[in-house]
Design a protein around this motif. Structure first.
Motif, PDB file in Angstrom:
ATOM      1  N   LEU A 196      -7.807  17.646  -3.690  1.00  0.00           N
ATOM      2  CA  LEU A 196      -6.736  17.730  -2.695  1.00  0.00           C
ATOM      3  C   LEU A 196      -7.109  18.660  -1.544  1.00  0.00           C
ATOM      4  O   LEU A 196      -6.808  18.365  -0.374  1.00  0.00           O
ATOM      5  CB  LEU A 196      -5.446  18.217  -3.363  1.00  0.00           C
ATOM      6  N   TYR A 200      -7.193  17.510   2.374  1.00  0.00           N
ATOM      7  CA  TYR A 200      -6.507  18.220   3.446  1.00  0.00           C
ATOM      8  C   TYR A 200      -7.484  18.572   4.573  1.00  0.00           C
ATOM      9  O   TYR A 200      -7.157  18.449   5.767  1.00  0.00           O
ATOM     10  CB  TYR A 200      -5.866  19.505   2.919  1.00  0.00           C
ATOM     11  N   MET A 347      -2.290  16.109  -9.808  1.00  0.00           N
ATOM     12  CA  MET A 347      -2.285  16.420  -8.378  1.00  0.00           C
ATOM     13  C   MET A 347      -0.934  16.900  -7.851  1.00  0.00           C
ATOM     14  O   MET A 347      -0.887  17.848  -7.049  1.00  0.00           O
ATOM     15  CB  MET A 347      -2.788  15.218  -7.575  1.00  0.00           C
ATOM     16  N   PRO A 348       0.193  16.287  -8.243  1.00  0.00           N
ATOM     17  CA  PRO A 348       1.475  16.815  -7.748  1.00  0.00           C
ATOM     18  C   PRO A 348       1.728  18.267  -8.143  1.00  0.00           C
ATOM     19  O   PRO A 348       2.411  19.001  -7.427  1.00  0.00           O
ATOM     20  CB  PRO A 348       2.513  15.874  -8.379  1.00  0.00           C
ATOM     21  N   ALA A 351      -0.545  20.386  -5.608  1.00  0.00           N
ATOM     22  CA  ALA A 351      -0.613  19.959  -4.204  1.00  0.00           C
ATOM     23  C   ALA A 351      -0.391  21.129  -3.246  1.00  0.00           C
ATOM     24  O   ALA A 351      -1.100  21.265  -2.238  1.00  0.00           O
ATOM     25  CB  ALA A 351       0.403  18.852  -3.943  1.00  0.00           C
ATOM     26  N   ALA A 354      -3.302  23.725  -3.125  1.00  0.00           N
ATOM     27  CA  ALA A 354      -4.516  23.302  -2.432  1.00  0.00           C
ATOM     28  C   ALA A 354      -4.480  23.643  -0.942  1.00  0.00           C
ATOM     29  O   ALA A 354      -5.538  23.708  -0.302  1.00  0.00           O
ATOM     30  CB  ALA A 354      -4.722  21.797  -2.611  1.00  0.00           C
TER      31      ALA A 354
END
Length: 707
Positions: A196, A200, A347-348, A351, A354
């Motif tokens: 992640l 970004y 990932m959530p 998130a 990151a």
């Protein structure tokens, strides 16, 4: 008007910008952007992979020796650090070696800097480790059993609100609970976080958001790095003493960890403590020798490698783990683990974590690349650097790696050992590959306290910033305060909150400085047409009946009140108060005149009295605003200037502007400050202060002749 000595010849004409045929310009640009040709394909490939541009021009005889030497030296330094920094990340040493290998290869292909060394960075490792430890803790893994999910491991945090979290994790993990334990889950969290962060960074590069780094000021970054170094030192202190205490979750890591260390001080492992003392003494001595004789030494002393090699041999042959229960690194497998897609389910959960990782990683990388490019006389592309570091995180996340960044210490080593191109990164990657394939098992007996010593000694540079505080305070108090606030927040709260506090506080300092800038009263330099601050320079001449004021900031909604207050104080005349005094005096004069003449209406004397009051002698008749330090003006500022002209006009003082920036002139024109069709621009605005002074003196002469 042109005959007057103050008139400005031609009154400069602004250049007309923009194409007259805007539609055609847009059509041409869009056609170029969507067109496809061999030339555009080549341009796209070389832009994405800069190595295709410079590698064919590689001067083998001239560059190869410096690249090979710097690559070998950095690789030798990189191996013990890669293993050591895994302690910070809460991961096994093998993953640090993987990260160093892949990051060097990818940056070789995509980076535009010739000297930056990308790999494991202590600050990134700490931030990754905090997230990994938190998720491992919330997953309920018992610290004593690598394959056990234990709700009791949550301790005081285990309550009704924690049950849904653990249940969700158990439902989403599935295979993690059955096929792998804490180690597997930890690297899965780190890989998802790294993926992640890389995404970004790539998005920021595509959206051209490299300018975000300008909001990370140098004092803020230094304070953040120093505060994080305090946290790193604290986290590693337990290894120096051989204590087994869990890493604190949440704010106050430094305080809580030191409290726990002192509570458990009676459990100190004296073998680890003695080893740590010897290793720190050797490492610090090596660093001091390196600093003292750096001009004579052609290559850095491989102190870390020597310490690791000797400590590993001593630990192995003396069986320090079996005899004294000293904590060791354990088995480090050779070869590579098959790639795996980062967990979408995790990932959530990471998130938000990151985001600071992505920002700090690209900020350090871009700043270092620009610093060494300027030093060595070449240019880098910041957005491509951000793209490169983004893919240095995205691709390795599939190969069990964690977040990377450019590292100052290793970059300085590359620069000082004759590095010419990023071929040195390939050499460093080869050194790491050799360890991965052959020598990794030899680190089995290496004590963790030795790795902690390497990490702590590497923080010398950041911790020395404390000694620079008095000097920084003398140089710039605002920068020093930003450093102290950011450092304190990073150390006492958390690294992430420290970053947020630092950014917000440094921006507030900028706003505060623009809210209360200096308002300077100007005087003329003898024998010249230039004007400067009366408080800053001696022997300046004051222009009779003219006040010149310079406002050293933009004029906008936040500082318009301060602007007016400071201006009134500087010229010692507030028009509103003066008008009020005049009206009271006029009313009183009318009453006295009516009593003396016995008339019921004092209209006959009213005109004479009013004229006398309005034309009373003031200290000055013209106020010149030097706008040379005013970069912009907003709508509120423009209204403020209009009101200023009107109010001073009512007491017989003319207000004119001088040295306005083009952006300020445009804003004033749009707001009709100069009247309809800018008809008053020649009497309200002048390109120099001196021309405004001549205008004021000429007008005063005209007024006197009329009288």
């Amino acid at each position: 008007m042109a005959d007057h000595k103050w008139a400005e010849v031609g009154h400069l004409q602004r250049r007309v910008r923009g194409s007259p045929d805007m539609r055609q310009a847009i059509r041409t640009r869009m056609k170029k952007s969507v067109s496809c040709s061999v030339a555009r394909l080549k341009e796209a490939l070389t832009g994405f992979f800069p190595v295709l541009l410079w590698l064919p021009k590689y001067k083998l005889k001239e560059y190869v020796w410096g690249d090979v030497m710097s690559g070998l030296i950095v690789g030798i330094i990189l191996v013990p650090q890669a293993i050591a920094y895994c302690l910070l990340a809460g991961l096994e040493p093998i993953y640090g070696l993987y990260t160093s290998f892949y990051a060097n290869i990818i940056y070789f292909l995509m980076g535009t800097s010739k000297h930056v060394s990308v790999g494991i960075f202590s600050l990134m490792s700490l931030m990754v480790g905090q997230v990994v430890d938190r998720e491992v803790f919330l997953a309920g893994f018992d610290m004593g059993d690598d394959n056990k999910l234990d709700p009791a491991a949550l301790g005081d945090e285990w309550n009704e609100t924690s049950t849904p979290i653990l249940s969700t994790i158990n439902m989403t993990l599935g295979v993690y609970e059955l096929e792998c334990g804490k180690e597997c889950y930890a690297i899965s969290v780190a890989a998802a976080l790294t993926f992640l962060a890389g995404v970004y960074q790539v998005l920021m590069a595509l959206l051209r958001l490299g300018f975000v780094s300008v909001y990370l000021s140098a004092p803020m970054l230094d304070g953040f790095a120093t505060g994080a170094s305090v946290t790193i030192l604290t986290v590693q202190a337990k290894y120096l003493l051989g204590l087994k205490i869990p890493r604190h979750q949440g704010c106050g890591t430094v305080i809580v960890t030191w409290i726990n260390i002192f509570k458990a001080i009676h459990k100190t492992n004296f073998c680890d403590m003695i080893t740590s003392t010897i290793c720190i003494a050797v490492l610090v001595s090596g660093k001091e020798l390196q600093d003292r004789f750096k001009d004579r030494l052609k290559i850095p002393l491989p102190t870390e490698l020597v310490v690791v090699a000797v400590a590993t041999l001593v630990s192995h042959f003396a069986d320090l783990n079996g005899q004294y229960s000293s904590s060791i690194s354990g088995a480090i497998p050779t070869g590579f683990i098959p790639p795996k897609v980062p967990s979408v389910e995790l990932m959530p959960r990471v998130a938000l974590d990151a985001i600071p990782l992505a920002v700090i990683s690209f900020a350090f990388t871009v700043s270092l690349s620009e610093m060494f490019a300027k030093k060595n006389g070449y240019t880098v592309r910041p957005n491509q650097e951000m793209m490169a570091i983004g893919f240095c995180n995205i691709i390795p996340s599939f190969f069990h790696c964690f977040t990377t960044s450019a590292a100052l210490a290793k970059t300085m080593v590359k620069d000082s050992t004759g590095c010419q191109t990023q071929v040195s990164s390939v050499v460093s990657a080869f050194v790491v590959l050799l360890i991965l394939l052959v020598f990794a098992p030899f680190f089995y007996a290496l004590q963790k306290c030795v790795l902690a010593c390497i990490i702590i000694v590497s923080l010398r540079g950041a911790l020395r910033k404390f000694c620079d505080v008095p000097r920084q305070w003398r140089i710039n108090k605002v920068d020093c305060i930003v450093w102290m606030v950011t450092m304190s927040a990073s150390a006492l709260l958390s690294v992430e909150l420290g970053l947020l506090v630092g950014v917000v506080f440094s921006m507030l300092c900028v706003v505060f400085q623009t809210q209360k800038p200096k308002v300077a009263l100007m005087g003329q330099i003898q024998g010249s047409n230039h004007y400067e601050d009366i408080e800053e320079y001696n022997d300046l001449l004051t222009v009779p009946k003219v006040r010149i004021v310079r406002f050293q900031a933009p004029l906008y909604y936040a500082n318009k009140d301060y602007f007016l207050t400071s201006l009134y104080k500087a010229v010692d005349l507030e028009p509103v108060i003066e008008i009020s005094k005049m009206k009271k005096a006029e009313k009183k004069a009318k009453m006295l005149a009516a009593k003396k003449t016995g008339e019921t209406s004092p209209e006959r004397t009213n005109g004479d009295v009013t004229a006398g009051l309005v034309s009373r002698e003031l200290d000055f008749h013209t106020l010149i605003l030097d706008c040379s330090s005013m970069p912009f003006i907003d709508t509120t500022g423009m209204v403020t200037l209009k009101g200023l002209v009107k109010d001073y006009g009512e007491v017989g003082v003319r207000v004119v502007l001088a040295c306005c920036q083009p952006s300020v002139i445009d804003a004033l024109k749009r707001g009709s400050f100069f009247g309809v069709a800018d008809k008053d621009i020649h009497t309200l605005f002048f390109h120099t202060v001196h021309s405004a002074v001549l205008f004021a003196q000429d007008k005063a002469g005209d007024r006197d002749s009329e009288v």
